[in-house]
Each structure stands twice: as structure tokens, then as C-alpha cells.
Design a protein around this motif. Structure first.
Motif, mmCIF file in Angstrom:
data_model
loop_
_atom_site.group_PDB
_atom_site.id
_atom_site.type_symbol
_atom_site.label_atom_id
_atom_site.label_comp_id
_atom_site.label_asym_id
_atom_site.label_seq_id
_atom_site.Cartn_x
_atom_site.Cartn_y
_atom_site.Cartn_z
ATOM 1 N N ALA A 61 -116.188 44.260 60.116
ATOM 2 C CA ALA A 61 -116.345 44.906 61.420
ATOM 3 C C ALA A 61 -116.846 43.852 62.403
ATOM 4 C CB ALA A 61 -117.341 46.060 61.334
ATOM 5 N N PRO A 62 -116.522 44.031 63.693
ATOM 6 C CA PRO A 62 -116.913 43.026 64.689
ATOM 7 C C PRO A 62 -118.432 42.866 64.810
ATOM 8 C CG PRO A 62 -115.342 44.601 65.626
ATOM 9 C CD PRO A 62 -115.716 45.117 64.276
ATOM 10 N N TRP A 63 -119.209 43.911 64.477
ATOM 11 C CA TRP A 63 -120.656 43.861 64.624
ATOM 12 C C TRP A 63 -121.345 43.258 63.404
ATOM 13 C CZ3 TRP A 63 -121.850 46.775 60.485
ATOM 14 C CH2 TRP A 63 -120.976 47.821 60.145
ATOM 15 N N CYS A 64 -120.573 42.839 62.408
ATOM 16 C CA CYS A 64 -121.148 42.343 61.146
ATOM 17 C C CYS A 64 -121.179 40.816 61.153
ATOM 18 C CB CYS A 64 -120.295 42.889 59.995
ATOM 19 S SG CYS A 64 -120.335 41.952 58.476
ATOM 20 N N ALA A 65 -122.397 40.244 61.258
ATOM 21 C CA ALA A 65 -122.507 38.787 61.364
ATOM 22 C C ALA A 65 -121.970 38.033 60.143
ATOM 23 C CB ALA A 65 -123.951 38.392 61.664
ATOM 24 N N PRO A 66 -122.326 38.436 58.916
ATOM 25 C CA PRO A 66 -121.803 37.694 57.751
ATOM 26 C C PRO A 66 -120.276 37.734 57.650
ATOM 27 C CG PRO A 66 -123.488 39.286 57.070
ATOM 28 C CD PRO A 66 -123.223 39.532 58.525
ATOM 29 N N CYS A 67 -119.665 38.758 58.267
ATOM 30 C CA CYS A 67 -118.201 38.865 58.239
ATOM 31 C C CYS A 67 -117.533 37.687 58.947
ATOM 32 C CB CYS A 67 -117.746 40.175 58.878
ATOM 33 S SG CYS A 67 -118.242 41.648 57.934
ATOM 34 N N LYS A 68 -118.242 37.102 59.926
ATOM 35 C CA LYS A 68 -117.680 35.960 60.660
ATOM 36 C C LYS A 68 -117.477 34.766 59.736
ATOM 37 C CE LYS A 68 -118.238 37.854 64.821
ATOM 38 N NZ LYS A 68 -117.068 38.495 65.412
ATOM 39 N N LEU A 69 -118.413 34.583 58.808
ATOM 40 C CA LEU A 69 -118.308 33.465 57.865
ATOM 41 C C LEU A 69 -117.080 33.642 56.981
ATOM 42 C CD1 LEU A 69 -122.050 33.325 56.750
ATOM 43 C CD2 LEU A 69 -120.898 31.825 58.397
ATOM 44 N N ILE A 70 -116.895 34.875 56.524
ATOM 45 C CA ILE A 70 -115.737 35.176 55.687
ATOM 46 C C ILE A 70 -114.445 34.948 56.466
ATOM 47 C CG2 ILE A 70 -114.505 37.078 54.559
ATOM 48 C CD1 ILE A 70 -116.799 36.346 52.892
ATOM 49 N N ARG A 89 -106.776 41.917 57.169
ATOM 50 C CA ARG A 89 -108.083 42.155 57.757
ATOM 51 C C ARG A 89 -108.178 43.628 58.150
ATOM 52 N NH1 ARG A 89 -110.357 39.249 61.730
ATOM 53 N NH2 ARG A 89 -112.199 39.213 60.421
ATOM 54 N N ALA A 90 -109.073 44.338 57.483
ATOM 55 C CA ALA A 90 -109.217 45.773 57.720
ATOM 56 C C ALA A 90 -110.584 46.049 58.334
ATOM 57 C CB ALA A 90 -109.039 46.545 56.409
ATOM 58 N N PRO A 108 -119.451 42.371 54.451
ATOM 59 C CA PRO A 108 -118.045 42.225 54.060
ATOM 60 C C PRO A 108 -117.813 42.537 52.577
ATOM 61 C CG PRO A 108 -119.117 40.072 54.155
ATOM 62 C CD PRO A 108 -120.118 41.074 54.646
ATOM 63 N N THR A 109 -116.649 43.111 52.300
ATOM 64 C CA THR A 109 -116.172 43.258 50.930
ATOM 65 C C THR A 109 -114.748 42.731 50.889
ATOM 66 O OG1 THR A 109 -117.573 45.149 50.337
ATOM 67 C CG2 THR A 109 -115.540 44.897 49.106
ATOM 68 N N LEU A 110 -114.476 41.905 49.890
ATOM 69 C CA LEU A 110 -113.127 41.367 49.687
ATOM 70 C C LEU A 110 -112.517 42.027 48.465
ATOM 71 C CD1 LEU A 110 -113.756 37.531 50.141
ATOM 72 C CD2 LEU A 110 -112.784 39.134 51.804
ATOM 73 N N GLY A 116 -99.974 45.345 44.051
ATOM 74 C CA GLY A 116 -100.472 46.682 44.375
ATOM 75 C C GLY A 116 -101.695 47.122 43.596
ATOM 76 N N GLU A 117 -102.186 46.294 42.688
ATOM 77 C CA GLU A 117 -103.350 46.690 41.890
ATOM 78 C C GLU A 117 -104.542 45.787 42.134
ATOM 79 O OE1 GLU A 117 -103.120 47.460 37.680
ATOM 80 O OE2 GLU A 117 -101.049 48.158 37.958
ATOM 81 N N GLU A 118 -105.708 46.412 42.278
ATOM 82 C CA GLU A 118 -106.919 45.623 42.475
ATOM 83 C C GLU A 118 -107.222 44.821 41.223
ATOM 84 O OE1 GLU A 118 -110.314 47.761 43.993
ATOM 85 O OE2 GLU A 118 -111.697 46.221 43.278
ATOM 86 N N VAL A 119 -107.409 43.507 41.374
ATOM 87 C CA VAL A 119 -107.714 42.661 40.224
ATOM 88 C C VAL A 119 -109.102 42.041 40.315
ATOM 89 C CG1 VAL A 119 -105.326 42.157 39.613
ATOM 90 C CG2 VAL A 119 -106.491 40.698 41.280
ATOM 91 N N ALA A 120 -109.699 42.035 41.489
ATOM 92 C CA ALA A 120 -111.045 41.481 41.644
ATOM 93 C C ALA A 120 -111.631 41.976 42.957
ATOM 94 C CB ALA A 120 -111.010 39.954 41.639
ATOM 95 N N ARG A 121 -112.944 41.910 43.037
ATOM 96 C CA ARG A 121 -113.623 42.349 44.245
ATOM 97 C C ARG A 121 -114.885 41.523 44.419
ATOM 98 N NH1 ARG A 121 -114.860 48.434 46.212
ATOM 99 N NH2 ARG A 121 -112.667 48.586 45.714
ATOM 100 N N GLN A 122 -115.175 41.167 45.666
ATOM 101 C CA GLN A 122 -116.424 40.469 45.949
ATOM 102 C C GLN A 122 -117.129 41.178 47.095
ATOM 103 O OE1 GLN A 122 -115.343 36.335 46.524
ATOM 104 N NE2 GLN A 122 -115.428 35.952 44.335
ATOM 105 N N VAL A 123 -118.354 41.595 46.826
ATOM 106 C CA VAL A 123 -119.147 42.277 47.848
ATOM 107 C C VAL A 123 -120.141 41.266 48.421
ATOM 108 C CG1 VAL A 123 -120.745 44.175 48.298
ATOM 109 C CG2 VAL A 123 -118.894 44.479 46.641
ATOM 110 N N GLY A 124 -120.214 41.214 49.739
ATOM 111 C CA GLY A 124 -121.113 40.253 50.386
ATOM 112 C C GLY A 124 -120.368 38.994 50.773
ATOM 113 N N ALA A 125 -121.054 38.138 51.514
ATOM 114 C CA ALA A 125 -120.420 36.927 52.030
ATOM 115 C C ALA A 125 -120.353 35.857 50.947
ATOM 116 C CB ALA A 125 -121.179 36.410 53.249
#
Ligand SMILES: [Zn+2]
Length: 146
Positions: A61-70, A89-90, A108-110, A116-125
């Protein structure tokens, strides 16, 4: 939505559609282009239908500072993994149903999606090295598959 990308090889600016029949290439030299798209709930499904090995969905989201790093890291990785990767970018405020469907609770969450299938996820910057490692491992498999 189309995005303007400079060709990493020749520098020509290309208009890159978010949804396409194949991987986008430079109109001048034919090099594969970085592929980044802004997704909404309405086009998220068709974006995932693009024939690319890996979709990397960046919930932000635009208001999320750590998202800028990502964002900066993903711009770099999109160049590095052109032809293999599409960065999606969602904005969680503009694609709320998609965020809900993925159970996104913090940003941020990646989310890494292969075929079409989720294979990994990273929460946080996550540091760029960690994101690159997931992509590199899969790129090696992809190449060995032919
Ligand atoms: Zn070019």
C-alpha cells in the motif's frame, strides 16, 4: 494496465501490457523486458493466466514505508529475471478481494506463484538476497526442465 519499461539491452522505452500472449520483448532489439503490472481484483485472474514461469505478487500500500524497499528490490529483480518472472503489484486497498483470498494480514507480503499455485511466501520486508534466492532456485529447475 500498460507499463513503460526501458529495455535493459538497448534502452528503448517500450509499452508493456499487463496481460499478453507471451513474454514481452523489446520492439527494437528483441531482448526480454522486465514485466511489472499493477493488479486490481478485476484483472488479477487474467494476469495469473500469463504464460510466464513465476508470478511474484507484492501485496503493498502507498502508506506502508517498508513496502517502498520491496518495490525497489522488485524493480531490480524484474530486470534480472526478465522472461522468467512477472511482478504483480497488488495494492491491498485497490485489490481487497485478492488480498482476502490470499489471507493477507500484514504488508508487505510477497507470494510466489508458479503455474497458478503458491509455492512460497515472505511476510515483511525481506532483503533482496532472500527474494533472489527463491527465484534463482526455481530458475535453475526451470532451465533443467528444458
Ligand atoms: Zn532493446
Amino acid at each position: 494496465m500498460a507499463d513503460i519499461q526501458s529495455c535493459p539491452n538497448c534502452g528503448k522505452r517500450n509499452r508493456v501490457p499487463g496481460v499478453a500472449g507471451g513474454v514481452p520483448v523489446c520492439a527494437a532489439c528483441g531482448s526480454r523486458l522486465p514485466w511489472i503490472v499493477e493488479a486490481r481484483d478485476s484483472d488479477f485472474g487474467s494476469i495469473l493466466g500469463n504464460k510466464v514461469r513465476m508470478h511474484l505478487v507484492d501485496f503493498w500500500a502507498p502508506w506502508c514505508a517498508p513496502c517502498k524497499l520491496i518495490e525497489a528490490a522488485l524493480d531490480e529483480l524484474a530486470r534480472e529475471f526478465a522472461g522468467f518472472l512477472q511482478v504483480v503489484r497488488a495494492d491491498v486497498d485497490k485489490a481487497p478481494e485478492t488480498a482476502r483470498a490470499f489471507g493477507i494480514r500484514s504488508i508487505p507480503t510477497l507470494v510466489f506463484i508458479r503455474d497458478g499455485e503458491e509455492v512460497a511466501r515472505q511476510v515483511g520486508a525481506a532483503p533482496i538476497e532472500r527474494i533472489r534466492a527463491v527465484l534463482s532456485d526455481d530458475l535453475v529447475k526451470w532451465r533443467s526442465e528444458g
